[in-house]
Scaffold this active site. Structure first.
Site, PDB file in Angstrom:
ATOM      1  N   ASN A  95       0.817  -1.211   0.000  1.00 52.05           N
ATOM      2  CA  ASN A  95       0.000   0.000   0.000  1.00 52.05           C
ATOM      3  C   ASN A  95       0.852   1.262   0.000  1.00 52.05           C
ATOM      4  OD1 ASN A  95      -2.072  -1.798   0.146  1.00 52.05           O
ATOM      5  ND2 ASN A  95      -2.565  -1.415   2.299  1.00 52.05           N
ATOM      6  N   VAL A  96       0.330   2.275  -0.646  1.00 54.56           N
ATOM      7  CA  VAL A  96       1.036   3.566  -0.694  1.00 54.56           C
ATOM      8  C   VAL A  96       0.270   4.617   0.106  1.00 54.56           C
ATOM      9  CG1 VAL A  96       2.008   3.036  -2.969  1.00 54.56           C
ATOM     10  CG2 VAL A  96      -0.168   4.272  -2.832  1.00 54.56           C
ATOM     11  N   HIS A 112       5.960  -0.564  -2.492  1.00 55.73           N
ATOM     12  CA  HIS A 112       5.554   0.253  -3.644  1.00 55.73           C
ATOM     13  C   HIS A 112       5.620   1.744  -3.373  1.00 55.73           C
ATOM     14  CE1 HIS A 112       3.032  -3.452  -5.060  1.00 55.73           C
ATOM     15  NE2 HIS A 112       4.328  -3.598  -5.320  1.00 55.73           N
ATOM     16  N   CYS A 120      12.408  14.107  -6.750  1.00 55.38           N
ATOM     17  CA  CYS A 120      12.863  14.929  -7.871  1.00 55.38           C
ATOM     18  C   CYS A 120      13.119  14.049  -9.089  1.00 55.38           C
ATOM     19  CB  CYS A 120      14.150  15.655  -7.467  1.00 55.38           C
ATOM     20  SG  CYS A 120      14.905  16.575  -8.810  1.00 55.38           S
ATOM     21  N   CYS A 124      18.039  15.039  -7.815  1.00 51.34           N
ATOM     22  CA  CYS A 124      19.052  15.923  -7.186  1.00 51.34           C
ATOM     23  C   CYS A 124      19.064  15.782  -5.674  1.00 51.34           C
ATOM     24  CB  CYS A 124      18.753  17.378  -7.571  1.00 51.34           C
ATOM     25  SG  CYS A 124      17.479  18.144  -6.557  1.00 51.34           S
ATOM     26  N   CYS A 145      15.868  22.034  -7.065  1.00 46.87           N
ATOM     27  CA  CYS A 145      16.452  22.356  -8.383  1.00 46.87           C
ATOM     28  C   CYS A 145      15.408  22.804  -9.384  1.00 46.87           C
ATOM     29  CB  CYS A 145      17.197  21.123  -8.938  1.00 46.87           C
ATOM     30  SG  CYS A 145      16.102  19.824  -9.562  1.00 46.87           S
ATOM     31  N   GLY A 182      -5.734  -8.782   2.617  1.00 44.78           N
ATOM     32  CA  GLY A 182      -6.302  -7.770   1.727  1.00 44.78           C
ATOM     33  C   GLY A 182      -5.564  -7.546   0.441  1.00 44.78           C
ATOM     34  N   SER A 184      -5.112  -9.048  -3.718  1.00 46.24           N
ATOM     35  CA  SER A 184      -5.601  -9.944  -4.772  1.00 46.24           C
ATOM     36  C   SER A 184      -4.492 -10.886  -5.233  1.00 46.24           C
ATOM     37  CB  SER A 184      -6.103  -9.104  -5.955  1.00 46.24           C
ATOM     38  OG  SER A 184      -5.050  -8.271  -6.422  1.00 46.24           O
ATOM     39  N   ASN A 208      -9.207 -12.436   3.586  1.00 48.53           N
ATOM     40  CA  ASN A 208      -9.759 -11.760   2.413  1.00 48.53           C
ATOM     41  C   ASN A 208     -11.200 -12.255   2.230  1.00 48.53           C
ATOM     42  OD1 ASN A 208     -10.392 -10.824  -0.215  1.00 48.53           O
ATOM     43  ND2 ASN A 208      -8.217 -10.911  -0.796  1.00 48.53           N
TER      44      ASN A 208
HETATM   45  C1  BV8 Z   1       8.350  -4.948 -11.956  1.00 48.53           C
HETATM   46  C2  BV8 Z   1       2.004   1.861  -6.674  1.00 48.53           C
HETATM   47  C3  BV8 Z   1      10.350  -5.391 -13.132  1.00 48.53           C
HETATM   48  C4  BV8 Z   1       1.491   2.855  -7.639  1.00 48.53           C
HETATM   49  C5  BV8 Z   1       1.520  -0.344  -7.583  1.00 48.53           C
HETATM   50  C6  BV8 Z   1       2.861 -10.991 -15.671  1.00 48.53           C
HETATM   51  C7  BV8 Z   1       3.126 -11.817 -14.595  1.00 48.53           C
HETATM   52  C8  BV8 Z   1       3.809 -11.350 -13.491  1.00 48.53           C
HETATM   53  C9  BV8 Z   1       4.223 -10.021 -13.452  1.00 48.53           C
HETATM   54  C10 BV8 Z   1       3.929  -9.209 -14.492  1.00 48.53           C
HETATM   55  C11 BV8 Z   1       3.265  -9.680 -15.603  1.00 48.53           C
HETATM   56  N1  BV8 Z   1       3.127  -8.637 -16.468  1.00 48.53           N
HETATM   57  C12 BV8 Z   1       3.700  -7.527 -15.927  1.00 48.53           C
HETATM   58  C13 BV8 Z   1       4.192  -7.870 -14.747  1.00 48.53           C
HETATM   59  C14 BV8 Z   1       4.904  -7.026 -13.817  1.00 48.53           C
HETATM   60  C15 BV8 Z   1       3.966  -6.120 -13.028  1.00 48.53           C
HETATM   61  C16 BV8 Z   1       2.748  -6.869 -12.530  1.00 48.53           C
HETATM   62  O1  BV8 Z   1       2.814  -7.572 -11.537  1.00 48.53           O
HETATM   63  N2  BV8 Z   1       1.605  -6.721 -13.231  1.00 48.53           N
HETATM   64  C17 BV8 Z   1       0.408  -7.431 -12.811  1.00 48.53           C
HETATM   65  C18 BV8 Z   1      -0.794  -6.501 -12.874  1.00 48.53           C
HETATM   66  C19 BV8 Z   1       0.244  -8.643 -13.696  1.00 48.53           C
HETATM   67  N3  BV8 Z   1       4.734  -5.673 -11.901  1.00 48.53           N
HETATM   68  C20 BV8 Z   1       5.475  -4.573 -12.015  1.00 48.53           C
HETATM   69  O2  BV8 Z   1       5.511  -3.869 -13.002  1.00 48.53           O
HETATM   70  C21 BV8 Z   1       6.360  -4.277 -10.820  1.00 48.53           C
HETATM   71  N4  BV8 Z   1       7.681  -4.023 -11.297  1.00 48.53           N
HETATM   72  O3  BV8 Z   1       7.952  -6.065 -12.169  1.00 48.53           O
HETATM   73  O4  BV8 Z   1       9.554  -4.480 -12.403  1.00 48.53           O
HETATM   74  C22 BV8 Z   1      11.635  -4.715 -13.370  1.00 48.53           C
HETATM   75  C23 BV8 Z   1      12.783  -5.220 -12.761  1.00 48.53           C
HETATM   76  C24 BV8 Z   1      13.977  -4.608 -13.022  1.00 48.53           C
HETATM   77  C25 BV8 Z   1      14.038  -3.471 -13.849  1.00 48.53           C
HETATM   78  C26 BV8 Z   1      12.879  -2.963 -14.425  1.00 48.53           C
HETATM   79  C27 BV8 Z   1      11.663  -3.578 -14.192  1.00 48.53           C
HETATM   80  C28 BV8 Z   1       5.853  -3.038 -10.104  1.00 48.53           C
HETATM   81  C29 BV8 Z   1       4.516  -3.340  -9.445  1.00 48.53           C
HETATM   82  C30 BV8 Z   1       4.104  -2.166  -8.552  1.00 48.53           C
HETATM   83  C31 BV8 Z   1       3.035  -1.361  -9.227  1.00 48.53           C
HETATM   84  N5  BV8 Z   1       2.587  -0.300  -8.315  1.00 48.53           N
HETATM   85  N6  BV8 Z   1       1.183   0.651  -6.759  1.00 48.53           N
HETATM   86  C32 BV8 Z   1       0.167   3.415  -7.189  1.00 48.53           C
HETATM   87  O5  BV8 Z   1      -0.487   2.858  -6.285  1.00 48.53           O
HETATM   88  O6  BV8 Z   1      -0.230   4.456  -7.764  1.00 48.53           O
HETATM   89  S1  BV8 Z   1       0.576  -1.728  -7.643  1.00 48.53           S
HETATM   90  C33 BV8 Z   1      -0.929  -1.536  -6.887  1.00 48.53           C
HETATM   91  O7  BV8 Z   1      -1.462  -2.862  -6.868  1.00 48.53           O
HETATM   92  C34 BV8 Z   1      -0.933  -1.120  -5.428  1.00 48.53           C
HETATM   93  O8  BV8 Z   1       0.335  -0.989  -4.822  1.00 48.53           O
HETATM   94  C35 BV8 Z   1      -1.682  -2.287  -4.777  1.00 48.53           C
HETATM   95  O9  BV8 Z   1      -1.387  -2.473  -3.462  1.00 48.53           O
HETATM   96  C36 BV8 Z   1      -1.136  -3.373  -5.616  1.00 48.53           C
HETATM   97  C37 BV8 Z   1      -1.656  -4.740  -5.473  1.00 48.53           C
HETATM   98  O10 BV8 Z   1      -3.030  -4.675  -5.448  1.00 48.53           O
HETATM   99  P1  BV8 Z   1      -3.740  -5.111  -4.095  1.00 48.53           P
HETATM  100  O11 BV8 Z   1      -3.105  -4.406  -2.967  1.00 48.53           O
HETATM  101  O12 BV8 Z   1      -3.769  -6.589  -4.031  1.00 48.53           O
HETATM  102  O13 BV8 Z   1      -5.151  -4.487  -4.298  1.00 48.53           O
HETATM  103  P2  BV8 Z   1      -6.355  -5.078  -5.141  1.00 48.53           P
HETATM  104  O14 BV8 Z   1      -7.383  -4.019  -5.296  1.00 48.53           O
HETATM  105  O15 BV8 Z   1      -5.815  -5.778  -6.363  1.00 48.53           O
HETATM  106  O16 BV8 Z   1      -6.945  -6.228  -4.199  1.00 48.53           O
HETATM  107  C38 BV8 Z   1      -7.576  -5.846  -2.991  1.00 48.53           C
HETATM  108  C39 BV8 Z   1      -7.961  -7.130  -2.303  1.00 48.53           C
HETATM  109  O17 BV8 Z   1      -8.524  -6.799  -1.041  1.00 48.53           O
HETATM  110  C40 BV8 Z   1      -8.998  -7.951  -3.044  1.00 48.53           C
HETATM  111  O18 BV8 Z   1      -8.583  -9.297  -3.100  1.00 48.53           O
HETATM  112  C41 BV8 Z   1     -10.260  -7.822  -2.167  1.00 48.53           C
HETATM  113  O19 BV8 Z   1     -11.018  -9.002  -2.171  1.00 48.53           O
HETATM  114  C42 BV8 Z   1      -9.661  -7.596  -0.819  1.00 48.53           C
HETATM  115  N7  BV8 Z   1     -10.516  -6.871   0.115  1.00 48.53           N
HETATM  116  C43 BV8 Z   1     -11.496  -5.985  -0.151  1.00 48.53           C
HETATM  117  N8  BV8 Z   1     -12.029  -5.531   1.010  1.00 48.53           N
HETATM  118  C44 BV8 Z   1     -11.364  -6.160   2.015  1.00 48.53           C
HETATM  119  C45 BV8 Z   1     -10.392  -7.004   1.455  1.00 48.53           C
HETATM  120  N9  BV8 Z   1      -9.567  -7.757   2.194  1.00 48.53           N
HETATM  121  C46 BV8 Z   1      -9.695  -7.696   3.533  1.00 48.53           C
HETATM  122  N10 BV8 Z   1     -10.601  -6.903   4.156  1.00 48.53           N
HETATM  123  C47 BV8 Z   1     -11.430  -6.126   3.433  1.00 48.53           C
HETATM  124  N11 BV8 Z   1     -12.342  -5.352   4.059  1.00 48.53           N
END
Ligand code: BV8
Length: 251
Positions: A95-96, A112, A120, A124, A145, A182, A184, A208
């Protein structure tokens, strides 16, 4: 299958957007989720920022205004209590929103980044905190900067902070119990952490209300909201004599 209470020395928690749902922060992929109105690829990527920094900052400014009015819930507070009572406890979050810090968690591994920090684009200086809602300048610039500033978060296609990943993988290697709350379990490499814990024989518990790709492989899948399930789980753990002790104390 019940958890082997006596053998627990180290506990890891991984949280996702769902833990903040009961605080009013929309999740990413659930009903009414953040991404619903926007495609992640359109906004949470370096390409989107290069193409239209103003649009990306509008989205973050909007999210900050949403989150700015939200308070931690009972699940966030339970994790603060666990941190204070468990000898070996590592709290990892995707989470962010900063709600763990607001609740009082002191040592959170932010995989994340954090929506309340800016950095920046010219690199810088170190990132800085800016909690202004709305932001004073749109888009914001570096106070040192003058270059364009960006949110200090990890976008899709960007690598996670090396130190955060190292701490997370190290803690997962050592743990006997891992709580996955919490998320996916779709975003990597964060989603690989529970799988690594399982491969190393840890007792993994998912909290979840919905099923995820982890649900069929974890030891316990608690189908309840985090703010209900986690306080109850923690009370039961303490009642069974694990009052923050590790295996050496429990004998
Ligand atoms: C990287 C910050 C490599 C920004 C976020 C195919 C397979 C595997 C990986 C990949 C692929 N294709 C592409 C990739 C890589 C990609 C990725 O994983 N894509 C996915 C979508 C397939 N990953 C990346 O790009 C990562 N970087 O791989 O870099 C690399 C290495 C070297 C050099 C260069 C590159 C970067 C990933 C980070 C992205 N940034 N956030 C922002 O927020 O603005 S991700 C974003 O999703 C959030 O951080 C969030 O936390 C995260 C995960 O989502 P969840 O937290 O799980 O949230 P979601 O809504 O999905 O689910 C909520 C859950 O809560 C649900 O299950 C629901 O049922 C449950 N819930 C609801 N209510 C409740 C509850 N649970 C409990 N109680 C409740 N009351």
């Amino acid at each position: 299958m019940r958890m082997p209470m006596g053998q627990v020395r180290s506990v890891v928690v991984l949280t996702g957007a769902g833990i903040s749902a009961e605080s009013g922060v929309p999740t990413f992929r659930g009903a009414g989720g953040l991404w619903r109105n926007f495609r992640a690829e359109d906004l949470a990527t370096p390409e989107a920022f290069r193409r239209d920094p103003g649009l990306v900052w509008e989205w973050y400014n909007w999210r900050r205004s949403l989150i700015g009015g939200c308070q931690p819930n009972a699940a966030h507070r339970t994790l603060v209590d666990m941190e204070s009572r468990l000898e070996e406890f590592t709290h990892i979050t995707q989470n962010v929103d900063g709600l763990h810090g607001l609740a009082g968690s002191r040592n959170v591994v932010e995989l994340h980044g954090n929506i309340w920090r800016l950095r920046c684009t010219a690199g810088c200086r170190a990132p800085w905190e800016d909690r202004a809602v709305p932001l004073a300048e749109m888009p914001p610039h570096c106070p040192s900067c003058g270059a364009l500033a960006r949110p200090d978060v990890v976008w899709f296609g960007e690598p996670l902070p090396g130190d955060a990943l190292d701490r997370a993988f190290g803690a997962v290697r050592r743990c006997q119990v891992m709580l996955v709350i919490g998320t996916s379990a779709l975003v990597h490499p964060a989603a690989s952490l529970p799988l690594m814990a399982l491969q190393r024989g840890a007792h993994v518990i998912e909290i979840n209300p919905q099923p995820t790709p982890l649900s069929t492989v974890v030891a316990e899948a608690i189908r309840e909201p985090a703010a209900v399930a986690l306080p109850g789980w923690w009370s039961a753990w303490q009642a069974e004599g694990n009052r923050g002790k590790t295996v050496t104390d429990l004998g």
